[in-house]
Write a protein that holds these residues in place. Sequence first.
Motif, short mmCIF file in Angstrom:
data_model
loop_
_atom_site.label_atom_id
_atom_site.label_comp_id
_atom_site.label_asym_id
_atom_site.label_seq_id
_atom_site.Cartn_x
_atom_site.Cartn_y
_atom_site.Cartn_z
N ALA A 94 0.82 -1.21 0.00
CA ALA A 94 0.00 0.00 0.00
C ALA A 94 0.85 1.26 0.00
N PHE A 95 1.97 1.22 0.72
CA PHE A 95 2.86 2.38 0.76
C PHE A 95 3.77 2.45 -0.46
N LEU A 96 4.27 1.31 -0.90
CA LEU A 96 5.29 1.31 -1.95
C LEU A 96 4.74 1.48 -3.36
N ILE A 97 3.62 0.82 -3.67
CA ILE A 97 3.13 0.84 -5.06
C ILE A 97 2.88 2.25 -5.58
N PRO A 98 2.15 3.11 -4.86
CA PRO A 98 1.94 4.47 -5.39
C PRO A 98 3.23 5.26 -5.55
N VAL A 99 4.15 5.09 -4.59
CA VAL A 99 5.42 5.81 -4.66
C VAL A 99 6.26 5.31 -5.83
N SER A 219 -6.23 -8.30 0.94
CA SER A 219 -5.90 -8.03 2.34
C SER A 219 -7.02 -8.48 3.30
N GLY A 220 -8.10 -9.00 2.75
CA GLY A 220 -9.23 -9.39 3.60
C GLY A 220 -10.26 -8.30 3.70
N LYS A 221 -10.35 -7.48 2.64
CA LYS A 221 -11.31 -6.36 2.56
C LYS A 221 -11.08 -5.36 3.70
N LYS A 222 -9.83 -4.97 3.84
CA LYS A 222 -9.45 -3.99 4.87
C LYS A 222 -9.42 -2.59 4.26
N LEU A 223 -10.29 -1.73 4.76
CA LEU A 223 -10.38 -0.38 4.22
C LEU A 223 -9.09 0.42 4.43
N VAL A 224 -8.36 0.09 5.47
CA VAL A 224 -7.10 0.79 5.76
C VAL A 224 -6.16 0.73 4.56
N ILE A 225 -6.13 -0.38 3.87
CA ILE A 225 -5.24 -0.54 2.72
C ILE A 225 -5.63 0.44 1.61
N ALA A 226 -6.93 0.52 1.31
CA ALA A 226 -7.40 1.47 0.29
C ALA A 226 -7.12 2.90 0.72
N TRP A 227 -7.33 3.18 1.98
CA TRP A 227 -7.11 4.51 2.56
C TRP A 227 -5.66 4.94 2.37
N ILE A 228 -4.75 4.03 2.69
CA ILE A 228 -3.32 4.35 2.57
C ILE A 228 -2.92 4.54 1.11
N ILE A 229 -3.35 3.64 0.22
CA ILE A 229 -2.97 3.75 -1.19
C ILE A 229 -3.42 5.09 -1.77
N HIS A 230 -4.66 5.46 -1.50
CA HIS A 230 -5.20 6.72 -2.03
C HIS A 230 -4.38 7.90 -1.51
N ALA A 231 -4.13 7.92 -0.21
CA ALA A 231 -3.39 9.03 0.38
C ALA A 231 -1.95 9.10 -0.12
N VAL A 232 -1.27 7.96 -0.15
CA VAL A 232 0.13 7.94 -0.60
C VAL A 232 0.22 8.35 -2.07
N GLY A 233 -0.77 7.92 -2.87
CA GLY A 233 -0.78 8.33 -4.27
C GLY A 233 -0.83 9.83 -4.43
N ASN A 234 -1.64 10.50 -3.59
CA ASN A 234 -1.73 11.96 -3.65
C ASN A 234 -0.46 12.62 -3.10
N VAL A 235 0.12 12.02 -2.08
CA VAL A 235 1.32 12.58 -1.45
C VAL A 235 2.53 12.48 -2.38
N ALA A 236 2.63 11.39 -3.13
CA ALA A 236 3.83 11.14 -3.94
C ALA A 236 4.04 12.18 -5.03
N VAL A 237 2.96 12.71 -5.58
CA VAL A 237 3.07 13.62 -6.73
C VAL A 237 3.90 14.88 -6.45
N PRO A 238 3.67 15.59 -5.34
CA PRO A 238 4.51 16.77 -5.09
C PRO A 238 5.98 16.45 -4.87
N PHE A 239 6.28 15.25 -4.37
CA PHE A 239 7.67 14.86 -4.11
C PHE A 239 8.35 14.32 -5.37
N PHE A 240 7.58 13.68 -6.24
CA PHE A 240 8.09 13.17 -7.52
C PHE A 240 7.17 13.69 -8.63
#
Length: 283
Positions: A94-99, A219-240
């Motif tokens: 969840a953290f690595l794929i968007p980055v 992941s067993g339908k864990k919303l936390v995973i979706a939450w992290i991917i969405h957020a990290v995807g938005n965060v990564a753009v200003p840094f890269f």
Amino acid sequence: MESNNSKRNVWLFFIITFIFSWLIWLPFVLSGFGIIKLSETITSFMTLAVMVGAFGPMISALILIGRREGKAGIKDFFRKAFSFRIKPLYYILAFLIPVIITAIAHYFVNLTGIDTLPDNLFPENLNIPIIVLVIPYFLFILVAGGGQEEFGWRGYAQQPLQQRFGILGGSILLGIAWGLWHLPLWFMPGEGHAYYSFFAFLIYTVSTSVIIGWLYNASGKKLVIAWIIHAVGNVAVPFFPIMHMAEVAQPGYWVWVSVSALVAICLTIWYMRKTKRDLSTSL
């Protein structure tokens, strides 16, 4: 909650989500078309209006769950949403794929000479190291900068859509709705979305929705995973950065979209093979 999920009215969810967000954004859209004229004071609240409108999916989900299941349903919804007992692998992905997607697009564009992208999208007069901003910026995006949308998209709509159309079909439909929901932002002067192609963005939301859909289910339908991917995807753009914040050609954005689509295809193949392998093992 599977039975409750099957009773969810996903189309009403989309209607409420679109109406809530689009009504908040409407004055700025009308201003963009020259239909009304907003004062500088009201115009200065555009960014805040965009942020408030972004709570549409979450508010829509809570309205519908509260109406059908009451306070107990809402409490159970948040209990499941904040379930952090997940295999470490899925946190890592969840953290690595968007980055990785964003970094690959950024460096590929610069190294191949397709374009010269900026080092970051933060103000040039910022007097602190950019790296210091990572955690506070991530927390902000998680709560109010896009991450909160997942309480509606994946938290409410994913399950009924995939029950009817399958994980892939449901994720694609959700990605289309997610992209179309953003459409008014292209008509709000100075908001920034108009710098790149809406069609490219739609491909991105569909691809990302497929990525999130597979990992959410794996992941067993864990919303936390979706939450992290969405957020990290938005965060990564200003840094890269994969684009310029100006009305110029944006080849980097198309590269980013293409990498996202490729990862979505690879994850689709991986998940289908995993499902087939798990099924053969259980027989």
